[in-house]
Design a protein around this motif. Structure first.
Motif, PDB file in Angstrom:
ATOM      1  N   ILE A   1      -0.277  -9.947  -3.285  1.00 41.19           N
ATOM      2  CA  ILE A   1      -0.584  -8.823  -4.179  1.00 41.19           C
ATOM      3  C   ILE A   1       0.334  -7.619  -3.948  1.00 41.19           C
ATOM      4  CG2 ILE A   1      -2.997  -9.542  -4.292  1.00 41.19           C
ATOM      5  CD1 ILE A   1      -3.694  -7.177  -2.489  1.00 41.19           C
ATOM      6  N   GLY A   2       1.208  -7.696  -2.940  1.00 40.53           N
ATOM      7  CA  GLY A   2       2.132  -6.596  -2.687  1.00 40.53           C
ATOM      8  C   GLY A   2       1.681  -5.717  -1.527  1.00 40.53           C
ATOM      9  N   VAL A   3       2.647  -5.044  -0.932  1.00 41.84           N
ATOM     10  CA  VAL A   3       2.384  -4.199   0.240  1.00 41.84           C
ATOM     11  C   VAL A   3       1.497  -3.007  -0.129  1.00 41.84           C
ATOM     12  CG1 VAL A   3       3.441  -2.700   1.980  1.00 41.84           C
ATOM     13  CG2 VAL A   3       4.522  -4.883   1.392  1.00 41.84           C
ATOM     14  N   GLY A   4       1.782  -2.376  -1.278  1.00 42.16           N
ATOM     15  CA  GLY A   4       1.053  -1.174  -1.674  1.00 42.16           C
ATOM     16  C   GLY A   4      -0.439  -1.414  -1.845  1.00 42.16           C
ATOM     17  N   TYR A   5      -0.798  -2.466  -2.594  1.00 38.30           N
ATOM     18  CA  TYR A   5      -2.215  -2.762  -2.820  1.00 38.30           C
ATOM     19  C   TYR A   5      -2.922  -3.174  -1.529  1.00 38.30           C
ATOM     20  CZ  TYR A   5      -1.479  -2.526  -7.862  1.00 38.30           C
ATOM     21  OH  TYR A   5      -1.197  -2.091  -9.140  1.00 38.30           O
ATOM     22  N   THR A   6      -2.189  -3.855  -0.650  1.00 36.32           N
ATOM     23  CA  THR A   6      -2.774  -4.248   0.637  1.00 36.32           C
ATOM     24  C   THR A   6      -3.123  -3.019   1.464  1.00 36.32           C
ATOM     25  OG1 THR A   6      -1.462  -6.298   0.632  1.00 36.32           O
ATOM     26  CG2 THR A   6      -2.405  -5.602   2.735  1.00 36.32           C
ATOM     27  N   LEU A   7      -2.204  -2.062   1.531  1.00 35.75           N
ATOM     28  CA  LEU A   7      -2.450  -0.830   2.281  1.00 35.75           C
ATOM     29  C   LEU A   7      -3.594  -0.024   1.663  1.00 35.75           C
ATOM     30  CD1 LEU A   7       1.239   0.266   2.980  1.00 35.75           C
ATOM     31  CD2 LEU A   7      -0.421  -0.543   4.667  1.00 35.75           C
ATOM     32  N   LEU A   8      -3.672  -0.027   0.339  1.00 37.01           N
ATOM     33  CA  LEU A   8      -4.761   0.686  -0.341  1.00 37.01           C
ATOM     34  C   LEU A   8      -6.116   0.095   0.041  1.00 37.01           C
ATOM     35  CD1 LEU A   8      -5.804   2.726  -2.439  1.00 37.01           C
ATOM     36  CD2 LEU A   8      -5.410   0.977  -4.202  1.00 37.01           C
ATOM     37  N   GLY A   9      -6.212  -1.227   0.022  1.00 36.31           N
ATOM     38  CA  GLY A   9      -7.458  -1.878   0.402  1.00 36.31           C
ATOM     39  C   GLY A   9      -7.834  -1.593   1.844  1.00 36.31           C
ATOM     40  N   CYS A  10      -6.853  -1.594   2.727  1.00 32.98           N
ATOM     41  CA  CYS A  10      -7.107  -1.284   4.138  1.00 32.98           C
ATOM     42  C   CYS A  10      -7.651   0.134   4.294  1.00 32.98           C
ATOM     43  CB  CYS A  10      -5.828  -1.451   4.952  1.00 32.98           C
ATOM     44  SG  CYS A  10      -5.300  -3.169   5.177  1.00 32.98           S
ATOM     45  N   GLY A  11      -7.081   1.068   3.542  1.00 27.31           N
ATOM     46  CA  GLY A  11      -7.532   2.457   3.623  1.00 27.31           C
ATOM     47  C   GLY A  11      -8.973   2.622   3.163  1.00 27.31           C
ATOM     48  N   VAL A  12      -9.338   1.946   2.079  1.00 26.75           N
ATOM     49  CA  VAL A  12     -10.713   2.033   1.559  1.00 26.75           C
ATOM     50  C   VAL A  12     -11.707   1.478   2.569  1.00 26.75           C
ATOM     51  CG1 VAL A  12     -12.283   1.185  -0.222  1.00 26.75           C
ATOM     52  CG2 VAL A  12      -9.990   1.968  -0.855  1.00 26.75           C
ATOM     53  N   ILE A  13     -11.390   0.326   3.155  1.00 23.19           N
ATOM     54  CA  ILE A  13     -12.294  -0.292   4.135  1.00 23.19           C
ATOM     55  C   ILE A  13     -12.463   0.601   5.363  1.00 23.19           C
ATOM     56  CG2 ILE A  13     -12.590  -2.239   5.710  1.00 23.19           C
ATOM     57  CD1 ILE A  13     -11.190  -3.976   3.591  1.00 23.19           C
ATOM     58  N   CYS A  14     -11.373   1.177   5.838  1.00 22.65           N
ATOM     59  CA  CYS A  14     -11.451   2.059   7.013  1.00 22.65           C
ATOM     60  C   CYS A  14     -12.282   3.308   6.720  1.00 22.65           C
ATOM     61  CB  CYS A  14     -10.047   2.453   7.465  1.00 22.65           C
ATOM     62  SG  CYS A  14      -9.131   1.110   8.243  1.00 22.65           S
ATOM     63  N   LEU A  15     -12.200   3.800   5.502  1.00 21.71           N
ATOM     64  CA  LEU A  15     -12.987   4.970   5.123  1.00 21.71           C
ATOM     65  C   LEU A  15     -14.476   4.639   5.104  1.00 21.71           C
ATOM     66  CD1 LEU A  15     -12.586   7.925   4.241  1.00 21.71           C
ATOM     67  CD2 LEU A  15     -12.522   7.133   1.879  1.00 21.71           C
ATOM     68  N   LEU A  16     -14.825   3.468   4.611  1.00 24.35           N
ATOM     69  CA  LEU A  16     -16.230   3.067   4.533  1.00 24.35           C
ATOM     70  C   LEU A  16     -16.802   2.678   5.891  1.00 24.35           C
ATOM     71  CD1 LEU A  16     -16.139   0.877   1.274  1.00 24.35           C
ATOM     72  CD2 LEU A  16     -16.957   3.236   1.510  1.00 24.35           C
ATOM     73  N   SER A  17     -15.927   2.288   6.827  1.00 27.00           N
ATOM     74  CA  SER A  17     -16.400   1.774   8.112  1.00 27.00           C
ATOM     75  C   SER A  17     -17.100   2.820   8.958  1.00 27.00           C
ATOM     76  CB  SER A  17     -15.218   1.194   8.900  1.00 27.00           C
ATOM     77  OG  SER A  17     -14.342   2.234   9.338  1.00 27.00           O
TER      78      SER A  17
END
Length: 432
Positions: free
Chosen positions: A369-385
């Motif tokens: 899915i690309g580097v950008g979308y991967t980093l975006l998903g990681c950021g969202v998960i870390c925020l919710l954690s």
């Protein structure tokens, strides 16, 4: 801010590690660039990280038992010497143009095995170097400062060297840097440490440490938080070469600038923690840091220019070190001494052990899915954690309060006021 440096042994440790860590960061940048140059594969970037860090996940608990049973100073001398051998071998392979991905993976596994034992012993050993317990949090914060100063200097130097003469020199410099930390360890004058007699059954000792760490909510909650950050947050470092070259259109120098910007943020965060005089309120710091990290990583995923990328990654570095170092300080403060090695091995397992799984997963996802979308998903998960951690804070504070009272950390006791009444009645407050 620098009071822990008043202790001779800690001062030696600080100087030796400062030099060695610059070499370590140079090697990490050179390794990422070398692998991406040889393979053009984001997945193999993740695979190399996986090979280097998965031993910490598998061997971490056993390393903690070893750390609690044996002399940590001697363990560190052995691990640092083995790191010297690994870096020298890698330098020779690269400089003679005989390196390939299989050698890199093999040496990565070897380094990971060493690191599993090194991290547990080193995390526990630092506490022995500071005589007064009230200076322990300062020593841990200065460790983070040292780590991130090296993170600032190492990648910047490595980026220039790689562009000028190639990756091999970075590996050679790292090998030489281990002589500094070996010398510092040999120059220390350490008092004899009396250890409690341990049960001879390693599995029983390991089980005892597991029940202690995960049966006590404050330690368990922090370990879960660190594991989440490591699994979903730390892979941004693995994807950095691809982001620098493919998104920003840069080279090794661009990678060095990004890592340097992250290092500046982390250094400022570590210096802030070093300036704090108490561990009280660190849980609140962890919450704020987690929000900064998540938002910074999301912003970084959208960056299309070097300036915006550096600003975003600066915030990521700041949030990361505030969360990691605060968590480390809290655990080191409340853990029982005879279980310190095992608990810190679980910390290392959560930090280093989950990272390879996250790196492998992030590399696999980024290729699809690309580097950008991967980093975006990681950021969202870390925020919710951070949500479960916040919900568990009231209970954790109640459980930590008696420990702070016993150690004299709460303001009422530390100031020496109303000592008698505080010993016979519960304190009015006190935050984790």
């Amino acid at each position: 801010m620098f009071r822990a440096l008043n202790y001779r042994n800690y001062r030696l440790f600080f100087m030796g590690q400062s030099i060695s860590l610059i070499g370590t960061w140079m090697q990490q940048i050179a390794m990422s660039w070398l692998v991406y140059r040889l393979t053009d594969s984001v997945f193999l970037l993740g695979m190399v990280s996986f090979a280097n860090q998965i031993p910490a996940f598998l061997l971490g608990p056993f390393a903690g038992v070893i750390s609690d049973r044996f002399n940590r100073h001697r363990l560190l001398l052995l691990t640092q010497f083995l790191f010297l051998i690994e870096a020298s071998t890698l330098a020779a392979l690269v400089l003679t143009n005989t390196v390939n991905i299989y050698y890199i993976l093999g040496l990565g596994v070897f380094a990971g095995i060493i690191n599993a034992f090194d991290m547990s012993a080193r995390q526990s050993f630092v506490v022995q170097l500071v005589e007064k317990r009230e200076d322990m949090s300062n020593a841990i914060a200065l460790n983070s400062s040292m780590f991130n100063m090296a993170r600032l200097v190492g990648p910047s130097v490595a980026g220039g060297l790689i562009a000028a003469v190639g990756e091999g020199i970075c590996f050679l410099i790292n090998a030489i840097s281990y002589f500094a930390v070996l010398a510092s360890l040999l120059l220390m004058r350490l008092p004899k440490v009396e250890r409690k007699v341990q049960d001879t059954q390693i599995l029983k000792s390991l089980s005892e440490g597991f029940r202690y760490a995960f049966g006590f909510a404050p330690i368990r909650d922090i370990l879960v938080l660190i594991a989440t950050l490591s699994l979903f947050g730390m892979p941004f470092t693995v994807l950095m070469p691809a982001f620098a070259r493919d998104v920003l259109g840069g080279d090794a120098s661009t990678l060095g600038l990004l890592m340097g910007a992250s290092g500046v943020g982390a250094l400022l965060g570590a210096l802030y923690l070093a300036s704090r005089k108490t561990v009280i309120g660190l849980a609140r710091v962890i919450v704020v840091a987690s929000v900064l990290f998540g938002l910074g990583l999301m912003a970084f995923s959208f960056a299309q220019t070097l300036v915006l990328a550096m600003l975003s990654i600066f915030v990521v570095g700041l949030g990361m070190i505030l969360r990691m170092a605060s968590s480390n300080t809290l655990i080191q403060t409340i853990v029982d001494e005879d279980k310190r090695g095992r608990v810190m091995s679980f910390y290392s397992m959560a930090f280093m052990g989950m990272a390879p799984i996250g790196s492998l997963l992030a590399g696999w996802v980024a290729e699809r899915i690309g580097v950008g979308y991967t980093l975006l998903g990681c950021g969202v998960i870390c925020l919710l954690s951070i949500i479960p951690f916040v919900l568990g804070l009231p209970k954790a504070r109640e459980q930590v309060r008696p420990i702070y009272q016993r150690l004299g950390i709460l303001p009422e006791i530390a100031s020496g006021l109303q000592v008698a009444s505080n010993l016979t009645s519960p304190p009015e407050g006190g935050k984790m």
